[in-house]
Structures are given as structure tokens and as C-alpha cells.
Design an enzyme around this catalytic site. Structure first.
Site, mmCIF file in Angstrom:
data_model
loop_
_atom_site.group_PDB
_atom_site.id
_atom_site.type_symbol
_atom_site.label_atom_id
_atom_site.label_comp_id
_atom_site.label_asym_id
_atom_site.label_seq_id
_atom_site.Cartn_x
_atom_site.Cartn_y
_atom_site.Cartn_z
ATOM 1 N N HIS A 126 7.319 -68.323 -25.773
ATOM 2 C CA HIS A 126 6.582 -68.733 -24.569
ATOM 3 C C HIS A 126 5.422 -69.672 -24.875
ATOM 4 O O HIS A 126 4.854 -70.260 -23.950
ATOM 5 C CB HIS A 126 6.035 -67.512 -23.820
ATOM 6 N N ASP A 163 16.767 -63.760 -25.989
ATOM 7 C CA ASP A 163 15.708 -62.915 -25.409
ATOM 8 C C ASP A 163 15.918 -62.861 -23.890
ATOM 9 O O ASP A 163 16.409 -63.820 -23.294
ATOM 10 C CB ASP A 163 14.352 -63.530 -25.744
ATOM 11 N N HIS A 165 13.856 -63.122 -21.619
ATOM 12 C CA HIS A 165 12.981 -64.083 -20.944
ATOM 13 C C HIS A 165 13.311 -65.505 -21.394
ATOM 14 O O HIS A 165 13.683 -65.727 -22.545
ATOM 15 C CB HIS A 165 11.519 -63.779 -21.263
ATOM 16 N N ASP A 247 15.158 -57.649 -25.779
ATOM 17 C CA ASP A 247 14.698 -57.020 -24.543
ATOM 18 C C ASP A 247 15.694 -57.139 -23.392
ATOM 19 O O ASP A 247 15.414 -56.701 -22.283
ATOM 20 C CB ASP A 247 13.312 -57.549 -24.132
HETATM 21 ZN ZN LIG Z 1 11.275 -61.361 -23.947
#
Ligand SMILES: [Zn+2]
Length: 310
Positions: A126, A163, A165, A247
Site C-alpha cells: 500500500h 493479498d 487487498h 488475508d
Molecule cells: Zn492485505
């Protein structure tokens, strides 16, 4: 063939506070799982500090220096945004997390190992060029990719990200460079809100496949086998870097995908096979998210087992 495991105790000293999901217990769980007998063949190395020059390939130098200069007093963490924290040990942890990813690239490029896993934190995908975000300070996978290109002369580098995200930071750093490729499957809607299929990079070098909350292994495997893997194959990377977040597991508290541990074994197998075809087997994996300790540990273990088969 050999697999390297790169980590450093300093990565445990990034203290995010008592109730933060991205805490040092995560890395302890991963490393404990990798103590099992079947992993005794791993080549274990300590993560060095990334140099300012290495970090400045993806972040402005002023940003790198500003982050490294944040040295809070012990027990007086500084909140950079609503979920990104720095403690007394964070600057060193962040420099070693990126340095571990760099070392993993060195390991596979100099032939010391065929594959390498950087078990590090804070995570990275991120982190934007000039902005810490979503638990991330430096973009470890992007730093590794640019190190491969600049130091080792690797022509085409791909970062693939499973991931849960979207790796907004990696996409930002890669989207205008036709010799870099970024692919992600991720839950949508979910943090950080980017990663629509229409985001393709300036030369089609970005591919995003959003998955719906409650999607499980079949949807995940279809996204990779029907969309991402064929485009990755066409890109013909010379080095494959995995942003390995776990995740998307059904047990993870931060999102609602329903992957099982076996799905992480499957994607690892696919990626290792692709690296065999295009990258002389060279594959580097960097830990991103994963917040349920048991499923994180089990998933990281099957992932590393898959890398060891490379
Ligand atoms: Zn994540």
C-alpha cells in the site's frame, strides 16, 4: 534446488500497539511454522538494511529520509494515518523489510538460491511513492523489482499480488513503465478501494481482477487461470516477485474472501511453474498481509513448501 529464507529480528520491533492487527505475533507465527523439520534445508540469512539509494528508486529521496528520521521515543508511537504507526523500532524494521526483499533478489540472481522468501514486516504494497498507507512504510516488492532492474539488469520484472487487498502503491509505481508488470486479485469492495479492471496501466501492464466478498477458491483460481496467468505469460517476465499476503483466507478477520490453505499451495505451484518457463525458475516472495495467526502460519508454510519445489 535451494530456497532462501530472509528475515531479521528487528522486524519484530516495529511495535504497532496492543490492538493492531499488523503486529509482531504475525511474523513470529510464520517463523515458528518454518521451524518444522521439512524446512531445515532453507538457507537462512538476515535481512540487511536497504540503502537510501535502493529505497529512492521507488520513493522520492526526501520521503525516504523523512521516514527514516521518524524515531519516536520508546513507548511513544507516532500515528502516521488512522492505521499506520511508527514506534522506536519501526524505521529499522522498515529498512530491513525492504532490504530483505533486495537480499531475496540478490539470492536468486547470483544463483545462491533458486527461490527466496522474505519473511518481513512492515508490509509494503500500500505504500505510495510519497505516502505511508495501510500499515506500509516502504514498498518492499517495488524496491526489490527496481533493484533487479538497476543492479542486475533484469529487463522485465513482474510483481503478482494475491493479498486480499489491492496493492495500490505497487500499481502506482509500475503503471507507466512497460517493462514492469503488476497483477492483483483482491476483494472488492474493500480497502483501499482501487484495483478496478479498467485500471490497466499505460501499456496494458497492469491487470486487476476484483473478487466479491464471500468468493472462495473456485473464483480465485478462475481469476488467475483465466485472466492473470495468461497475461503474465504473455509479458514473459525474467523475474517473478510475489506480494504474498494470506488475508484472503476464510479465517482472516480483515476481509471476507473464503480461500483455504490449499488455494495458496495451488497459486504458488502455478507461479513457480511460470517462473520455470520464463525466469529460469527465479522467484522471490515477500510477505504482505495475513491477520489470523493460525491460517497465516499454515498458508505461509504451504507457500514456502511450494517455493522449495522450484
Ligand atoms: Zn492485505
Amino acid at each position: 534446488m535451494t530456497t532462501a529464507l530472509i528475515t531479521h529480528p528487528a522486524c519484530l520491533e516495529h511495535d504497532t500497539g496492543p490492538y493492531h492487527p499488523e503486529n509482531s505475533e504475525r511474523l513470529r507465527a510464520v517463523l515458528a511454522a518454518l521451524e518444522a523439520e521439512e524446512f531445515s534445508m532453507l538457507l537462512r540469512e538476515k535481512a540487511p538494511l536497504a540503502t537510501i539509494d535502493q529505497l529512492a528508486r521507488v520513493h522520492p529521496r526526501a520521503y525516504v529520509e523523512a521516514i527514516l528520521a521518524i524515531q519516536p521515543e520508546l513507548g511513544q508511537p507516532i500515528q502516521l494515518d488512522s492505521d499506520t504507526v511508527m514506534s522506536a523500532g519501526s524505521a529499522e524494521a522498515a529498512a530491513r523489510a525492504a532490504g530483505g526483499a533486495v537480499k531475496a533478489v540478490d539470492a536468486v540472481m547470483n544463483g545462491w538460491a533458486r527461490s527466496a522468501f522474505a519473511a518481513v514486516r512492515p508490509p509494503g504494497h500500500h505504500a505510495e511513492p510519497s505516502r505511508p498507507m495501510g500499515f506500509c512504510l516502504f514498498n518492499n516488492a517495488a524496491v526489490a523489482a527496481l533493484h533487479a532492474r538497476v543492479h542486475w539488469g533484469v529487463e522485465r520484472v513482474a510483481v503478482v499480488d494475491f493479498d486480499v487487498h489491492h496493492g495500490n502503491g505497487t500499481q502506482t509505481m509500475f503503471e507507466s513503465d512497460p517493462n514492469l508488470f503488476y497483477a492483483s486479485s483482491h476483494q472488492s469492495p474493500c480497502y483501499p478501494g482501487t484495483g478496478a479492471p479498467s485500471e490497466r496501466g499505460t501499456s496494458g501492464n497492469v491487470i486487476n481482477v476484483p473478487l466479491h466478498p464471500r468468493d472462495g477458491g473456485p473464483a480465485f483460481r478462475a481469476a488467475w487461470s483465466k485472466t492473470i496467468l495468461p497475461l503474465l505469460e504473455a509479458f514473459r517476465p525474467r523475474l517473478l516477485i510475489i506480494s504474498a499476503g494470506f488475508d484472503a483466507h476464510v479465517a482472516d478477520p480483515l476481509a471476507q474472501l473464503r480461500l483455504e490453505t490449499a488455494d495458496f499451495a495451488w497459486i504458488t505451484e502455478q507461479l513457480v511453474a511460470l517462473a520455470d518457463r520464463h525466469c529460469d525458475g527465479r522467484v522471490v516472495s515477500v510477505l504482505e498481509g495475513g491477520y489470523d495467526l493460525d491460517s497465516l502460519a499454515a498458508s505461509a508454510a504451504v507457500h514456502v513448501r511450494g517455493l522449495m519445489r522450484a
